[in-house]
Design an enzyme around this catalytic site. Structure first.
Site, short mmCIF file in Angstrom:
data_model
loop_
_atom_site.label_atom_id
_atom_site.label_comp_id
_atom_site.label_asym_id
_atom_site.label_seq_id
_atom_site.Cartn_x
_atom_site.Cartn_y
_atom_site.Cartn_z
N PRO A 5 0.84 -1.20 0.00
CA PRO A 5 0.00 0.00 0.00
C PRO A 5 0.87 1.25 0.00
CG PRO A 5 0.15 -0.87 2.21
CD PRO A 5 0.92 -1.82 1.33
N GLU A 44 -2.71 0.53 -14.53
CA GLU A 44 -3.54 1.71 -14.75
C GLU A 44 -2.67 2.90 -14.43
OE1 GLU A 44 -6.07 4.77 -12.80
OE2 GLU A 44 -6.79 2.84 -12.05
N GLU A 77 -0.90 16.11 -16.03
CA GLU A 77 -2.06 15.89 -15.17
C GLU A 77 -1.88 16.68 -13.88
OE1 GLU A 77 -4.62 12.00 -13.69
OE2 GLU A 77 -2.46 11.82 -13.98
N GLU A 107 -9.40 -3.66 -15.34
CA GLU A 107 -9.80 -4.09 -14.01
C GLU A 107 -11.30 -3.90 -13.86
OE1 GLU A 107 -7.24 -1.67 -11.53
OE2 GLU A 107 -5.76 -3.27 -11.46
#
Length: 518
Positions: free
Chosen positions: A216, A292, A422, A499
């Site tokens: 994580p 992704e 982005e 996904e």
């Protein structure tokens, strides 16, 4: 009966060290749990998980996790490294044979039990998300529901992993295709959806019969650890889920998770740059991957759009999570004939936002994840303004905090940096266009292609533009895409694979069996 003699024994070697370790862990867990204010304090874990055991880093090093709204430390987790990662991979490999041999119905039932536990602990899990990520409690609740939905969906997919029989042109031959789990899976996830980005991958992996090692993000590890605790309560066997927490050692941990010959599949969500690095590592053993990566979503408002719907779509699409979602609108193209009205209506909505601590009921938008995220938004705003853009709303960072006021820029030039990078923040950049051909060219002028959106009431245009946009997902007259049932993913440098939806296939191998003499 007195317990003093037993207590005295625990303070003598060789028990003293282990007793002190357990005592300190319990103290740390208790202190962290008190800061979260949960109904079930057992959901707060401050250790990694390997082979069913909660453990510290071998050298005792830790990572401080803070609330981005207040910069208060919530607790610490272990700074694990290569040794712990190898142990986690070995544990997953040891657990794989038994887990993969369970019937699909057994795996279905365990996933549904975990789904039920996530619903039962809905408020606690939402609160964990809000405290470590910063998003509002309403969004935290939304994420937990979204996160749990992947478990429900893939529980159903577990019992639908059909094979097929293929008629043979050869006499007395029968072709049969079956599907089998790939094996040990490495899962690397981002901080913007600390729970949902795990279950979207883990749900598919467990349903397929795979075991997993999860890394994580260091900013938001507590959601992952809480999910692991609930998985244990749901009956997931030891070693099936392992969690390695790291910050400084991320290079060596990520390398091992991708290059280990034991690992048969890598799933990653994050930036395009990191995806390329991990892809190169995974290629050393030609294992399966799904990535992704970055997005730069266009959001187009045509002259025939319903402006009320377009404004509402822009608000949810651009400002959800304070602009920190991979499918956020990053470039907003508005037809010149409706540009002024759209800008006015959107400005009115955004000006009413209230930034603050996500736990406060009046807060509509929380902080960015850290100061570096704020600095990027500042850089994008300054660059656009220097090149001629006008600030309609906001435009300022809140001093000594992780907050940036929700912002709308008008008359943004095409060469502004935010059109090629982005932003990942609460910045809506408005660009004028005049023709359909012009805006499609502008929308596609990027190396990435994750999501795109447009608003139009012309059915012919809807099909035409949707097909021409170079993205993996298109929202037509809506600013929301994400659901457990859809194939989520992009094209170009936004990644590989899908996904959600039928994503369980990403965690399975097809095996052909050709029977002769039939």
């Amino acid at each position: 009966m007195s317990f003093r003699p037993v207590y005295s024994l625990l303070l003598k070697p060789p028990f003293r060290s282990s007793y002190r370790s357990v005592y300190l862990y319990r103290m740390a867990s208790s202190q962290a749990a008190s800061k979260f204010g949960l109904k079930d304090s057992g959901l707060i874990k401050t250790q990694g998980l390997i082979d069913g055991k909660w453990i510290d880093a071998k050298d005792g090093a830790t990572i401080s996790v803070t609330n981005p709204a207040t910069n208060e430390e919530l607790g610490t987790v272990p700074e694990m490294g290569l040794a712990e990662t190898k142990e986690a991979i070995d544990a997953a490999a040891k657990a794989f044979p038994a887990w993969s041999k369970k019937t699909t119905k057994e795996r279905h039932d365990i996933l549904m039990k975990l789904y039920s536990l996530m619903q039962e602990h809905h408020e606690d899990l939402a609160r964990i998300i809000t405290l470590e990520n910063g998003k509002t409690l309403a969004e935290g609740r939304g994420e937990n529901a979204y996160s749990a939905s992947f478990l429900e969906w893939f529980a159903g997919e577990a019992v639908r992993t059909y094979g097929e029989q293929i008629p043979s042109p050869l006499p007395n031959v029968r072709n049969v295709v079956i599907k089998q789990p790939v094996g040990v899976v490495s899962i690397l996830t981002p901080w913007n959806f600390p729970s949902a980005m795990i279950t979207r991958k883990l749900g598919a992996a467990l349903a397929a019969g795979c075991t997993a090692v999860i890394k994580p993000p260091p900013e938001t590890p507590f959601s992952a650890l809480a999910l692991a605790e609930l998985a244990r309560r749901a009956g997931v066997p030891d070693g099936v889920i392992n969690i390695v927490t790291t910050l400084k050692n991320v290079g060596e941990v990520g390398k091992e998770m991708c290059e280990s010959k034991i690992v048969k599949k890598v799933s990653f969500t994050g930036s395009t740059g990191v995806a390329k690095l991990l892809a190169g590592m995974a290629a050393t053993t030609l294992k399966k991957v799904s990535f992704e990566a970055g997005g730069n979503a266009p959001f187009i408002v045509f002259d025939d759009a319903n402006l009320d719907e377009a404004v509402a779509g822009a608000v949810i699409c651009k400002f959800r999570g304070s602009g920190q979602t991979c499918v956020c609108a990053n470039r907003i193209f508005v037809h010149s004939s409706v540009y002024a009205e759209f800008a006015s209506r959107l400005s009115e909505k955004v000006a009413a936002f209230k930034i603050g601590n996500g736990l406060e009921e009046s807060t509509t938008h929380g902080p960015l994840i850290h100061s570096r995220a704020v600095e990027k938004v500042v850089r994008h705003v300054d660059d656009a303004v220097q090149k001629g853009a006008q600030i309609l709303v906001g435009g300022k960072a809140v001093p000594n905090s992780n907050f940036f006021t929700p912002t709308i820029l008008a008359d943004v030039p095409v060469d502004a940096t935010l059109n090629s990078e982005e932003t990942f923040g609460p910045l809506a950049a408005l660009v004028k266009f005049d023709t359909e051909e012009e805006v499609i060219k502008l929308a596609n002028a990027t190396d990435v292609g994750l999501a795109g959106y447009f608003f139009s009431r012309d059915v012919g245009r809807a099909w035409r533009v949707a097909e021409k946009l170079e993205v993996g997902m298109v929202g037509i007259n809506t600013g929301l895409l994400s659901q457990a049932v859809i194939p989520f993913g992009g094209v170009k440098e936004s990644g590989l694979g899908r996904e959600g939806g039928h994503g369980i296939s990403e965690y399975m191998n097809e095996k052909l069996m050709v029977f002769g003499g039939i």
